[in-house]
Design a protein around this motif. Structure first.
Motif, PDB file in Angstrom:
ATOM      1  N   GLU A 185      -3.003  14.561   7.710  1.00 26.11           N
ATOM      2  CA  GLU A 185      -1.982  13.528   7.529  1.00 26.11           C
ATOM      3  C   GLU A 185      -1.357  13.051   8.840  1.00 26.11           C
ATOM      4  O   GLU A 185      -0.315  12.418   8.836  1.00 26.11           O
ATOM      5  N   GLN A 230       1.137   5.759   0.180  1.00 26.56           N
ATOM      6  CA  GLN A 230       0.646   7.137   0.232  1.00 26.56           C
ATOM      7  C   GLN A 230       1.842   8.071   0.409  1.00 26.56           C
ATOM      8  O   GLN A 230       2.707   7.810   1.247  1.00 26.56           O
ATOM      9  N   PRO A 245      -5.561   2.593  -3.978  1.00 31.98           N
ATOM     10  CA  PRO A 245      -5.216   3.661  -3.036  1.00 31.98           C
ATOM     11  C   PRO A 245      -6.118   3.706  -1.805  1.00 31.98           C
ATOM     12  O   PRO A 245      -5.687   4.154  -0.744  1.00 31.98           O
ATOM     13  N   ASN A 246      -7.344   3.212  -1.905  1.00 32.79           N
ATOM     14  CA  ASN A 246      -8.250   3.287  -0.765  1.00 32.79           C
ATOM     15  C   ASN A 246      -8.111   2.118   0.196  1.00 32.79           C
ATOM     16  O   ASN A 246      -8.935   1.933   1.084  1.00 32.79           O
ATOM     17  N   GLN A 302       0.868  -1.172   0.000  1.00 32.36           N
ATOM     18  CA  GLN A 302       0.000   0.000   0.000  1.00 32.36           C
ATOM     19  C   GLN A 302       0.909   1.227   0.000  1.00 32.36           C
ATOM     20  O   GLN A 302       2.023   1.180   0.527  1.00 32.36           O
ATOM     21  N   GLN A 333      -5.173   5.221   3.529  1.00 31.08           N
ATOM     22  CA  GLN A 333      -5.386   6.648   3.331  1.00 31.08           C
ATOM     23  C   GLN A 333      -4.893   7.425   4.556  1.00 31.08           C
ATOM     24  O   GLN A 333      -4.721   6.873   5.635  1.00 31.08           O
TER      25      GLN A 333
END
Length: 198
Positions: free
Chosen positions: A143, A80, A134-135, A78, A138
């Motif tokens: 942030e 981000q 991407p989900n 994953q 998150q």
């Protein structure tokens, strides 16, 4: 006058111009702490070797040297990027014997300039592993909070305090999947009956 004598007595640079300068090894570039808008992240799942997925950093506007670097993302990682800090985040699953053994799930923090890992947060060993989605991970609350999707096949979300480097909670979301940040620090999720839960 043999060919071997001619080769032995000739200069290795004849016909090739000047020697290239010796490059230091390792030769490492430092990237800016904030990337230009033309730089993108390309998630390479590496289907030929799934254990070695990566995130590529590419300048799509550059005429040359458009590849800027990469970070490891493991199998079905994953990802981000942070916009408020000079950090990149990957959710990864590591097995003690590479393809088997004790499982450790991690949120790994990379420095944006050096692309080196700077810290890691141990997660519950149930991180969802799916193709690029991407989900499944998150960021929310400016942030500060990371939301990591779990699937065992019971669905839940691990809530991580990223600056403090700790797991805060696990939220069950039975029958639902994926996280969509909503509001100041909440999230919504898609459910099997077609509804959304917040």
């Amino acid at each position: 006058g043999s060919l071997a004598d001619t080769v032995a007595n000739s200069s290795p640079t004849i016909g090739f111009g000047n020697d290239l300068p010796v490059e230091p090894i390792p030769s490492v570039e430092i990237l800016p702490a904030t990337y230009p808008d033309t730089w993108i992240f390309a998630h390479d799942l590496n289907f030929n070797s799934l254990l070695d997925g990566k995130i590529l950093i590419v300048d799509v506007a550059a005429e040359s040297r458009n590849f800027k670097g990469l970070i490891g993302a493991g199998m079905m990682g994953q990802f981000q990027p942070a916009r408020t800090r000079s950090e990149l985040y990957t959710g990864q699953t590591i097995l003690s014997r590479r393809t088997y053994g004790e499982r450790t799930d991690l949120l790994i923090i990379f420095d944006k300039s050096t692309l080196q890992p700077i810290d890691e947060i141990v997660l519950p060993a149930k991180r969802q592993q799916v193709v690029t989605q991407p989900n499944s991970f998150q960021l929310t609350d400016n942030e500060r909070i990371g939301l990591v999707m779990n699937f065992t096949p019971a669905a839940s979300v691990t809530v991580v305090d990223i600056p403090e480097r700790l797991v805060m909670a696990e939220i069950p979301i039975p029958g639902c999947n994926f996280v969509f940040p909503t509001g100041e620090r909440g999230f919504s999720t898609l459910c099997a009956n077609g509804s959304m839960s917040t």
